[in-house]
Design a protein around this motif. Structure first.
Motif, PDB file in Angstrom:
ATOM      1  N   GLY A 155     -12.854  17.802  -2.838  1.00  0.00           N
ATOM      2  CA  GLY A 155     -13.222  16.853  -3.887  1.00  0.00           C
ATOM      3  C   GLY A 155     -12.220  16.840  -5.021  1.00  0.00           C
ATOM      4  O   GLY A 155     -11.863  15.776  -5.549  1.00  0.00           O
ATOM      5  N   GLY A 156     -11.756  18.010  -5.421  1.00  0.00           N
ATOM      6  CA  GLY A 156     -10.753  18.082  -6.472  1.00  0.00           C
ATOM      7  C   GLY A 156      -9.451  17.431  -6.063  1.00  0.00           C
ATOM      8  O   GLY A 156      -8.763  16.803  -6.892  1.00  0.00           O
ATOM      9  N   CYS A 157      -9.078  17.562  -4.793  1.00  0.00           N
ATOM     10  CA  CYS A 157      -7.869  16.899  -4.295  1.00  0.00           C
ATOM     11  C   CYS A 157      -8.025  15.380  -4.338  1.00  0.00           C
ATOM     12  O   CYS A 157      -7.087  14.653  -4.693  1.00  0.00           O
ATOM     13  CB  CYS A 157      -7.576  17.363  -2.873  1.00  0.00           C
ATOM     14  N   TRP A 158      -9.195  14.905  -3.983  1.00  0.00           N
ATOM     15  CA  TRP A 158      -9.464  13.470  -4.095  1.00  0.00           C
ATOM     16  C   TRP A 158      -9.304  13.000  -5.543  1.00  0.00           C
ATOM     17  O   TRP A 158      -8.719  11.950  -5.808  1.00  0.00           O
ATOM     18  CB  TRP A 158     -10.879  13.157  -3.599  1.00  0.00           C
ATOM     19  N   ASN A 159      -9.808  13.773  -6.470  1.00  0.00           N
ATOM     20  CA  ASN A 159      -9.695  13.380  -7.878  1.00  0.00           C
ATOM     21  C   ASN A 159      -8.243  13.301  -8.321  1.00  0.00           C
ATOM     22  O   ASN A 159      -7.865  12.430  -9.107  1.00  0.00           O
ATOM     23  CB  ASN A 159     -10.467  14.366  -8.766  1.00  0.00           C
ATOM     24  N   LYS A 160      -7.410  14.234  -7.837  1.00  0.00           N
ATOM     25  CA  LYS A 160      -5.986  14.201  -8.162  1.00  0.00           C
ATOM     26  C   LYS A 160      -5.369  12.875  -7.725  1.00  0.00           C
ATOM     27  O   LYS A 160      -4.582  12.262  -8.454  1.00  0.00           O
ATOM     28  CB  LYS A 160      -5.264  15.361  -7.479  1.00  0.00           C
ATOM     29  N   ALA A 161      -5.721  12.433  -6.524  1.00  0.00           N
ATOM     30  CA  ALA A 161      -5.181  11.183  -6.005  1.00  0.00           C
ATOM     31  C   ALA A 161      -5.744   9.976  -6.746  1.00  0.00           C
ATOM     32  O   ALA A 161      -5.007   9.052  -7.113  1.00  0.00           O
ATOM     33  CB  ALA A 161      -5.471  11.074  -4.518  1.00  0.00           C
ATOM     34  N   ILE A 162      -7.058   9.987  -6.959  1.00  0.00           N
ATOM     35  CA  ILE A 162      -7.722   8.855  -7.611  1.00  0.00           C
ATOM     36  C   ILE A 162      -7.205   8.655  -9.038  1.00  0.00           C
ATOM     37  O   ILE A 162      -6.998   7.526  -9.500  1.00  0.00           O
ATOM     38  CB  ILE A 162      -9.248   9.080  -7.625  1.00  0.00           C
TER      39      ILE A 162
ATOM     40  N   MET B   4      -0.364   6.278  -9.433  1.00  0.00           N
ATOM     41  CA  MET B   4       0.155   5.658  -8.218  1.00  0.00           C
ATOM     42  C   MET B   4      -0.958   5.167  -7.296  1.00  0.00           C
ATOM     43  O   MET B   4      -0.692   4.534  -6.275  1.00  0.00           O
ATOM     44  CB  MET B   4       1.035   6.659  -7.475  1.00  0.00           C
ATOM     45  N   CYS B   5      -2.212   5.431  -7.655  1.00  0.00           N
ATOM     46  CA  CYS B   5      -3.331   5.055  -6.784  1.00  0.00           C
ATOM     47  C   CYS B   5      -3.581   3.559  -6.853  1.00  0.00           C
ATOM     48  O   CYS B   5      -3.546   2.937  -7.918  1.00  0.00           O
ATOM     49  CB  CYS B   5      -4.596   5.806  -7.189  1.00  0.00           C
ATOM     50  N   GLY B   6      -3.866   2.969  -5.707  1.00  0.00           N
ATOM     51  CA  GLY B   6      -4.104   1.540  -5.614  1.00  0.00           C
ATOM     52  C   GLY B   6      -5.513   1.125  -5.980  1.00  0.00           C
ATOM     53  O   GLY B   6      -6.370   1.949  -6.311  1.00  0.00           O
ATOM     54  N   ARG B   7      -5.744  -0.174  -5.879  1.00  0.00           N
ATOM     55  CA  ARG B   7      -7.048  -0.755  -6.225  1.00  0.00           C
ATOM     56  C   ARG B   7      -8.163  -0.211  -5.343  1.00  0.00           C
ATOM     57  O   ARG B   7      -9.283  -0.008  -5.781  1.00  0.00           O
ATOM     58  CB  ARG B   7      -6.958  -2.278  -6.076  1.00  0.00           C
ATOM     59  N   PHE B   8      -7.840   0.023  -4.082  1.00  0.00           N
ATOM     60  CA  PHE B   8      -8.802   0.571  -3.135  1.00  0.00           C
ATOM     61  C   PHE B   8      -8.274   1.899  -2.611  1.00  0.00           C
ATOM     62  O   PHE B   8      -7.092   2.022  -2.271  1.00  0.00           O
ATOM     63  CB  PHE B   8      -9.043  -0.387  -1.973  1.00  0.00           C
ATOM     64  N   ALA B   9      -9.138   2.901  -2.552  1.00  0.00           N
ATOM     65  CA  ALA B   9      -8.773   4.237  -2.070  1.00  0.00           C
ATOM     66  C   ALA B   9      -9.447   4.448  -0.722  1.00  0.00           C
ATOM     67  O   ALA B   9     -10.678   4.396  -0.626  1.00  0.00           O
ATOM     68  CB  ALA B   9      -9.209   5.304  -3.061  1.00  0.00           C
ATOM     69  N   VAL B  10      -8.643   4.686   0.308  1.00  0.00           N
ATOM     70  CA  VAL B  10      -9.135   4.729   1.684  1.00  0.00           C
ATOM     71  C   VAL B  10      -8.928   6.119   2.275  1.00  0.00           C
ATOM     72  O   VAL B  10      -7.830   6.677   2.204  1.00  0.00           O
ATOM     73  CB  VAL B  10      -8.424   3.673   2.555  1.00  0.00           C
ATOM     74  N   GLN B  11      -9.959   6.673   2.870  1.00  0.00           N
ATOM     75  CA  GLN B  11      -9.949   8.041   3.382  1.00  0.00           C
ATOM     76  C   GLN B  11      -9.251   8.153   4.733  1.00  0.00           C
ATOM     77  O   GLN B  11      -9.361   7.285   5.588  1.00  0.00           O
ATOM     78  CB  GLN B  11     -11.388   8.550   3.501  1.00  0.00           C
ATOM     79  N   LEU B  12      -8.524   9.244   4.907  1.00  0.00           N
ATOM     80  CA  LEU B  12      -8.052   9.673   6.221  1.00  0.00           C
ATOM     81  C   LEU B  12      -7.990  11.191   6.207  1.00  0.00           C
ATOM     82  O   LEU B  12      -7.259  11.786   5.413  1.00  0.00           O
ATOM     83  CB  LEU B  12      -6.668   9.091   6.533  1.00  0.00           C
TER      84      LEU B  12
ATOM     85  N   TYR C 209       0.844  -1.183   0.000  1.00  0.00           N
ATOM     86  CA  TYR C 209       0.000   0.000   0.000  1.00  0.00           C
ATOM     87  C   TYR C 209       0.882   1.236   0.000  1.00  0.00           C
ATOM     88  O   TYR C 209       2.089   1.175   0.267  1.00  0.00           O
ATOM     89  CB  TYR C 209      -0.940  -0.001   1.207  1.00  0.00           C
ATOM     90  N   ASN C 210       0.272   2.372  -0.319  1.00  0.00           N
ATOM     91  CA  ASN C 210       0.980   3.635  -0.207  1.00  0.00           C
ATOM     92  C   ASN C 210       0.077   4.678   0.443  1.00  0.00           C
ATOM     93  O   ASN C 210      -1.116   4.424   0.687  1.00  0.00           O
ATOM     94  CB  ASN C 210       1.528   4.108  -1.563  1.00  0.00           C
ATOM     95  N   VAL C 211       0.641   5.826   0.731  1.00  0.00           N
ATOM     96  CA  VAL C 211      -0.092   6.930   1.333  1.00  0.00           C
ATOM     97  C   VAL C 211       0.064   8.140   0.421  1.00  0.00           C
ATOM     98  O   VAL C 211       1.179   8.611   0.191  1.00  0.00           O
ATOM     99  CB  VAL C 211       0.446   7.257   2.746  1.00  0.00           C
ATOM    100  N   ILE C 212      -1.044   8.597  -0.131  1.00  0.00           N
ATOM    101  CA  ILE C 212      -1.014   9.735  -1.051  1.00  0.00           C
ATOM    102  C   ILE C 212      -1.573  10.956  -0.337  1.00  0.00           C
ATOM    103  O   ILE C 212      -2.762  11.022  -0.016  1.00  0.00           O
ATOM    104  CB  ILE C 212      -1.822   9.451  -2.332  1.00  0.00           C
ATOM    105  N   VAL C 213      -0.696  11.915  -0.060  1.00  0.00           N
ATOM    106  CA  VAL C 213      -1.110  13.165   0.545  1.00  0.00           C
ATOM    107  C   VAL C 213      -1.211  14.220  -0.549  1.00  0.00           C
ATOM    108  O   VAL C 213      -0.248  14.440  -1.294  1.00  0.00           O
ATOM    109  CB  VAL C 213      -0.121  13.629   1.634  1.00  0.00           C
ATOM    110  N   VAL C 214      -2.369  14.838  -0.662  1.00  0.00           N
ATOM    111  CA  VAL C 214      -2.569  15.900  -1.646  1.00  0.00           C
ATOM    112  C   VAL C 214      -2.545  17.223  -0.901  1.00  0.00           C
ATOM    113  O   VAL C 214      -3.495  17.568  -0.190  1.00  0.00           O
ATOM    114  CB  VAL C 214      -3.898  15.722  -2.411  1.00  0.00           C
ATOM    115  N   ASP C 215      -1.430  17.944  -1.032  1.00  0.00           N
ATOM    116  CA  ASP C 215      -1.255  19.201  -0.305  1.00  0.00           C
ATOM    117  C   ASP C 215      -1.764  20.360  -1.144  1.00  0.00           C
ATOM    118  O   ASP C 215      -1.170  20.730  -2.159  1.00  0.00           O
ATOM    119  CB  ASP C 215       0.219  19.400   0.027  1.00  0.00           C
TER     120      ASP C 215
END
Length: 449
Positions: free
Chosen positions: A268-275, A279-287, A229-235
């Motif tokens: 929402g736009g930041c989520w789209n950048k990550a999704i 590099m985004c995985g099969r499952f996208a998990v919120q924190l 897994y990885n951790v994608i932070v959208v700053d």
């Protein structure tokens, strides 16, 4: 014109039927003392007559110790189906419509925790005009002095379990009558399930959270899993030192996407950048950037749930805490007011889905989040639940910290109204889409037959 205290449908009908012929009646929904403006009755009745409205309500003022504050209301939309919609304490009803809408209710709502008001106003709203008058026409005593952040979880209080069960039944009947009931299915595996760089990505949108981002990222990086897994932070253009804290981490699992202010992105736009990132995985998990996971196995529990149930999304439960992780009321938020069995439908009635939320990335990439800072997750969850099952985890796997920096800690009535208005809009779109989808299914079924 009379004003009567609404207690229950049976008493309400008796008072109307025994009161002689009248076109309109005003009901009082709570016990707060009120003072009508001199033109209240004339103005409200005139608008109700001209607009041919079945329900008419207006802005009001709240008074405490001589201080008066304004309390505006919002327009009623097709999707204003949440049971806590704020009409204000005084509501004018068209008598004929009220009698017709309550005709079959009297024998079934004797034990209704709200006296049947929710069912009555849903029934009255079908195919009729509901008018919100943007004028301040009366004043009531102010009795609730809590901040918005303290009020928003009233509906998940375990003491309200009976209330929630009743409301779900009423709302389900309304959806069936409206043709908006859905029956979600499991997600079928296909070729798009392959090719993800990791099994899961923890996604953390952040903007100026220097006090909390370190805790959040550490909580994500400490997860123990049997998968990559990885951790994608959208700053989102932080300027308070958040970027420097992110740069201090030395872990290959952490990926930081820097957003320029000119991109004008909300959460929402930041989520789209990550999704949409490769590099985004099969499952996208919120924190969220000011919250943390309850332990090092949270991510594993979520991914295991996806694999066991082939669901479109997973929703966990969380513990409300202060900044130092001490539990605070109402404690555990498990959102048991919506269930695996009927959650996709009942979720239209409530204002939240729970946390943490996790999604199958391939589904989200076909939808994308609205680029807003409020309601983006609710919009996505409703859209996925229209078609696909939602997995539930009822144990606390997430700590939601309440502190002065929370974006919803102390909202003005205007901001609260704007948030509610947006979620009502989301519900309106979703209700229409579900009705249309069911009509298409019925049409296709007739063709097959």
């Amino acid at each position: 014109m009379r004003i009567i205290r609404f207690k229950d449908i049976k008493t309400f009908r008796e008072e109307i039927l025994n009161g002689g012929l009248e076109q309109f009646i005003v009901i009082q929904l709570d016990d707060r003392p009120y003072q009508l403006d001199d033109n209240y009755m004339q103005r409200m009745e005139g608008i109700a007559s001209d607009a041919d409205s079945t329900i008419t309500y207006c802005n009001y003022r709240e008074e405490h110790n001589g201080e008066v504050t304004l309390h505006p209301v919002i327009d009623y939309q097709f999707g204003s189906v949440r049971d806590d919609f704020d009409f204000g304490p005084l509501v004018m009803l068209n008598v004929a419509d009220a009698i017709a809408a309550s005709e079959d209710m009297e024998d079934f709502v004797e034990d209704a925790p709200d006296g049947g008001w929710y069912e009555l106003r849903l029934n009255m709203s079908v195919g009729r005009t509901i008018a919100a008058v943007p004028e301040y026409l009366y004043t009531v005593s102010k009795i609730d002095f809590r901040k918005s952040g303290d009020k928003q979880h009233d509906y998940v209080n375990p003491r309200n379990a009976v209330y929630q069960s009743y409301m779900e039944r009423i709302f389900t009947d309304f959806l069936i009558a409206s043709g908006a009931m859905v029956h979600p299915r499991q997600v079928e595996k296909d070729s798009s399930d392959e090719g993800f760089p990791v099994e899961a990505s923890i996604i953390i949108p952040v903007k100026n959270r220097v006090n909390t981002i370190k805790d959040a990222v550490e909580s994500a990086l400490m997860q123990e899993t049997y998968f990559d897994y990885n951790v994608i932070v959208v700053d989102n253009s932080s300027t308070d030192g958040t970027r420097e804290i992110l740069a201090s981490f030395n872990d290959p699992k952490l990926i930081v996407i820097d957003i320029k202010e000119s991109e004008n992105l909300g959460i929402g736009g930041c989520w789209n950048k990550a999704i949409l990132s490769p590099m985004c995985g099969r499952f996208a998990v919120q924190l969220d950037s000011d919250d943390i996971y309850a332990d090092k196995f949270t991510l594993k529990k979520i991914v295991d749930k996806f694999h066991r149930e082939n669901c479109g999304m997973v929703v966990g439960s969380y513990m409300m805490t202060d900044f130092d992780l001490n539990p605070i009321p109402p404690g555990l938020i498990a959102h048991r007011e919506w269930s695996d069995l009927n959650g996709a439908n009942n979720a239209l009635r409530i204002n939240g889905f729970g946390a943490p939320r996790a999604f199958q990335t391939k589904l989200v990439r076909n939808i994308l989040f609205p680029n807003v800072n409020y309601g983006e997750d609710y919009a996505m969850a409703l859209r996925i639940s229209r078609d696909y099952t939602v997995g539930r985890i009822y144990e606390p796997i997430y700590y939601c910290r309440r502190w002065s920096g929370n974006s919803d800690a102390d909202l003005s009535i205007e901001k609260t109204n704007a948030n509610n208005e947006y979620k009502d809009f989301i519900r309106s779109v979703e209700l229409i889409a579900r009705i249309r989808a069911n009509m298409d299914l019925d049409s296709n079924s007739e063709i097959v037959d």
